[in-house]
Every structure is written in structure tokens, then in C-alpha cells.
Design an enzyme around this catalytic site. Structure first.
Site, short mmCIF file in Angstrom:
data_model
loop_
_atom_site.label_atom_id
_atom_site.label_comp_id
_atom_site.label_asym_id
_atom_site.label_seq_id
_atom_site.Cartn_x
_atom_site.Cartn_y
_atom_site.Cartn_z
N LYS A 226 42.94 42.43 47.20
CA LYS A 226 43.36 41.29 47.98
C LYS A 226 44.75 40.82 47.52
O LYS A 226 45.70 41.56 47.66
CB LYS A 226 42.29 40.20 47.88
CG LYS A 226 40.85 40.74 48.05
CD LYS A 226 40.57 41.30 49.43
CE LYS A 226 39.25 42.06 49.53
NZ LYS A 226 38.06 41.41 48.99
N ASP B 27 34.69 34.59 40.00
CA ASP B 27 35.40 35.50 40.91
C ASP B 27 36.64 34.74 41.39
O ASP B 27 36.56 33.79 42.15
CB ASP B 27 34.48 35.88 42.08
CG ASP B 27 35.14 36.90 43.01
OD1 ASP B 27 36.38 36.97 43.06
OD2 ASP B 27 34.39 37.61 43.72
N ARG C 111 39.55 59.55 32.44
CA ARG C 111 38.43 58.60 32.60
C ARG C 111 38.41 57.62 31.43
O ARG C 111 38.11 56.45 31.60
CB ARG C 111 37.09 59.34 32.74
CG ARG C 111 35.91 58.41 32.80
CD ARG C 111 34.64 58.98 33.45
NE ARG C 111 34.45 60.39 33.25
CZ ARG C 111 34.08 60.98 32.09
NH1 ARG C 111 33.86 60.23 31.03
NH2 ARG C 111 33.96 62.28 32.02
N TYR D 70 31.04 35.91 48.06
CA TYR D 70 31.38 37.11 48.82
C TYR D 70 30.09 37.88 49.14
O TYR D 70 29.27 38.13 48.26
CB TYR D 70 32.33 37.97 47.98
CG TYR D 70 32.72 39.28 48.61
CD1 TYR D 70 33.58 39.31 49.70
CD2 TYR D 70 32.23 40.47 48.11
CE1 TYR D 70 33.93 40.51 50.27
CE2 TYR D 70 32.59 41.68 48.68
CZ TYR D 70 33.44 41.69 49.77
OH TYR D 70 33.78 42.88 50.33
#
Ligand SMILES: *Cc1c(COP(=O)(O)O)cnc(C)c1O
Length: 383
Positions: A201, A176, A51, A104
Site C-alpha cells: 500500500k 496494523d 531465503r 482488514y
């Protein structure tokens, strides 16, 4: 390796030196949750628990930072996990966010349904209208959230001008950059503070992995983000990080083909009798064409069309293509088609982010252009 200049070289080599133990050209997938200590607290290269750090994730973080020309890169389990971590780091109850009016849908949902109940306020504006953005800024505005090209209407906004407006107002300017990818656009070089990616993407590029990333230069903010990554755990797993690394290596060649295919389709559809309007920044009459040409290296693989005949015709088109598969998401090598008002943008129906009902969005893949054009023609003939 000393800092290579060319984007393609960096995409392939940054953070990817060969495995020193075996000479394997490709670094291993460090599929491990924990690391043996040489005596209590004797960590090897700082690795303690995955982590807080994993070598595969570190390789990806170096690669992403390099592509965005950033000091720091951070990799997350999804684009929204990256956004959530960033917003937690920079917002507190009482703060205000200014956001584009066609970001988005999931980004709007995150702010309006998770951060607003926590006490944050939000205004959405037309980001291409700089006066509207100036008017929306308030003394308590802490984040100016920009998405360009925007989704699904491919609006272009001026990153350099917005960075100035945000900075003058004391807000962090976030871009973004998912639709453009770092191959086509580098927001930090234009003055933005933080770049967000859904690596699901174009960066991953093969529709086989979910991921997100942040890239930034500010050391203090990067430390805070690293702490939140450790304290809240939204990290990418080693296998996902490795798939993303592999995808990124071919980003430059993929983006060239995505862009040339999308340009050819946009030009063909402008003249098509079934199409009312084509939204693509590579078309000379797109209102953001010149701006896109100045702040991007190409116009990308996303385009939307307004279909003549309204909602029914648009649905028929979206359901009739064969090579373009009807699916959410974008940016993979395979072409996808979507009906935003009921798919990606369903969550913003009834708000000012609502998408017109005759709009269909295409994520143009890297297949042969003649097959793609033929597929679209045949589908439009049925609608
Ligand atoms: C998909 C997407 C996101 C969200 O990313 P996930 O990886 O799905 O969490 C954010 N911004 C844009 C522009 C996107 O396309």
C-alpha cells in the site's frame, strides 16, 4: 551515516549507503539465489542463500526499522505472509486472539480460517471501546490485534491505552499500521509490541509490488521471526524489495499530498446532497478526531462515504468515476474506488465485520485536487 533525526532523511538514507564497488548511488538489486563461499563455510558478510539473507532485502529491512523507530525490521512477500509468520511465532493451539471488529478482511480470514482450525480462538470487539476490549481479554489471550485507522470505516482506536490493556493481560499488542504508514503514526512509540505493514500500500506507493513487513524491538521475538522467515520461506524477492525501497524514499511527500487531497474531498462531500455520511478522521465531528490528532501526524489518504439511495446508488457511484479507478487495494499515487461489501470485505459478509451496503471506499491519490473533485461530482450526479 549517523542516525539522522528527520523522517524524510531516514526514509531516503537508512540502509541505503552507496555501492562500495562502483560508487553507484543506488545499491544494486542483488538478483541472486546463492553466494560463493571462500572455502567451505567461508561466508561473505553472512550471505549464504537468499531465503536466509539477501542484501537488497536487508537494505529494506533497515529502512523500515528506522521509519518505525524499531530495533528490528523484517520484510515479507506480502502483508499476509508477515501476519502469518507473526501469528505462528506467538500462538499455539488453545490460545485466544482479540481483534478489532473492522480489521482488514484478509486478516480476519487468516485467523478464522487458518488459525482457528488449528485450535486458536478469536473474539472481535469494537477497539474504540476500551471497556469492551478489557471485557474480551481472557487469561489465555496471547494477541491483541489493533488496526487504526480501521478499514473501511476509519475508526480510530487509542494505541497507548490498548497497549496498556494488552500488556496488563499478558498479550502481545500488534498494530496494523498500513493505513497510516510510518510517516503518520509510529505505534511502537505509543507502547505497541509489533507493527505490521502491507507494504503493498503506502510504503510501496505505486501499485506495482506486493510486500509486507514487521517492525519490533524485542530481540528474542525478532530471532524467532527471523528463524521462521528462514524455515518457512515467505520472504520478499530482491526486485520487490528494491521497488519498495524506492517507493519509501518519497513516502513523506506522498503522505502530505494524500492527506491534503483526502481532507479537501471529505470537506466537500460532507455538504454533498448525495452523501449521507463521510468517514474521515480529519473531520472535526469524527468521533476519533481528537485522538487521531494526538497519535497521528496527519489524517491520511483513506476515506469512506455512505451514499444516499442505498446499495444501488453506492454501486453506481463506484462504477461511474473515471480518474478514481474501480479496484481493490489502496495507497498508490493513483486514486482508487472500491465497494467494500463485495470487494475487499466480501470474505466477512454475514459476520459482525460486514460493511454496510451503501458504503464506498476511496483511496485518494496524489493527482490534482480539482480533477478529483470534478470526477466525484460527475459520478455522484449519475447515482
Ligand atoms: C492489504 C492489507 C493487508 C494485507 O496485505 P497484502 O500485502 O495484501 O498481503 C493487511 N492489512 C491491511 C490494513 C491491508 O490494507
Amino acid at each position: 551515516m549517523t542516525n539522522p533525526q528527520d523522517f524524510s532523511t531516514r526514509a531516503i538514507h537508512s540502509g541505503q549507503s552507496f555501492d562500495p564497488t562502483t560508487g553507484a548511488v543506488i545499491r544494486p538489486i542483488y538478483q541472486t539465489s546463492t553466494y560463493v563461499q571462500d572455502g567451505i563455510g567461508g561466508l561473505r558478510n553472512g550471505f549464504e542463500y537468499s531465503r536466509s539473507g539477501n542484501p537488497t532485502r536487508s537494505s529494506l529491512e533497515v529502512q523500515i526499522a528506522s521509519l518505525e523507530g524499531a530495533e528490528h525490521g523484517l520484510s515479507f512477500a506480502s502483508g499476509l505472509a508477515a501476519e502469518d509468520t507473526l501469528l505462528r511465532a506467538v500462538l499455539k493451539p488453545g490460545d485466544h486472539v482479540v481483534m478489532g471488529n473492522d480489521v482488514y478482511g484478509g486478516t480476519h480470514r487468516l485467523v478464522s480460517r487458518v488459525f482457528v482450525p488449528w485450535g486458536v480462538t478469536i473474539d472481535t470487539v469494537e477497539m474504540a471501546d476500551l471497556d469492551a476490549v478489557r471485557a474480551a481479554m481472557r487469561p489465555d489471550t496471547k494477541v491483541l490485534w489493533v488496526e487504526t485507522p480501521s478499514n473501511p470505516l476509519l475508526k480510530i482506536s487509542d494505541i497507548a491505552a490498548l497497549a496498556e490493556i494488552g500488556r496488563a493481560g499478558g498479550a502481545i499488542v500488534v498494530v496494523d499500521n498500513t493505513f497510516a504508514s510510518p510517516y503518520l503514526q509510529n505505534p511502537l512509540a505509543l507502547g505497541a509490541d509489533v507493527v505490521v505493514h502491507s507494504t503493498t500500500k503506502y510504503l510501496g506507493g505505486h501499485s506495482d509490488v506486493l510486500g509486507g513487513a514487521l517492525a519490533l524491538n524485542d530481540d528474542a521475538l525478532a530471532d524467532k521471526l527471523g528463524f521462521l522467515q528462514f524455515a518457512t520461506g515467505p520472504v520478499s524477492g530482491p526486485m520487490d524489495a528494491w521497488l519498495t525501497i524506492r517507493g519509501i524514499k518519497t513516502l513523506a511527500v506522498r503522505m502530505e499530498r494524500h492527506s491534503s487531497n483526502a481532507q479537501a474531498i471529505a470537506e466537500a462531500l460532507v455538504a454533498h446532497p448525495s452523501i449521507e455520511h463521510v468517514y474521515y478522521p480529519g473531520l472535526p465531528d469524527h468521533p476519533g478526531h481528537e485522538l487521531a490528532a494526538s497519535q497521528m501526524r496527519g489524517f491520511g489518504g483513506m476515506l469512506s462515504v455512505a451514499v444516499r439511495g442505498g446499495e444501488a446508488a453506492a454501486r453506481k457511484f463506484a462504477e461511474s468515476t473515471k480518474i478514481f479507478q474501480l479496484a481493490e487495494s489502496l495507497g498508490g499515487v493513483e486514486s482508487l474506488i472500491g465497494y467494500p461489501s463485495e470487494m475487499t470485505h466480501f470474505s466477512v459478509r454475514g459476520t459482525e465485520l460486514e460493511v454496510p451496503e451503501n458504503v464506498v471506499r476511496l483511496s485518494v491519490g496524489i493527482e490534482g485536487i480539482n480533477d478529483l473533485l470534478g470526477d466525484i461530482d460527475a459520478a455522484l450526479a449519475t447515482s
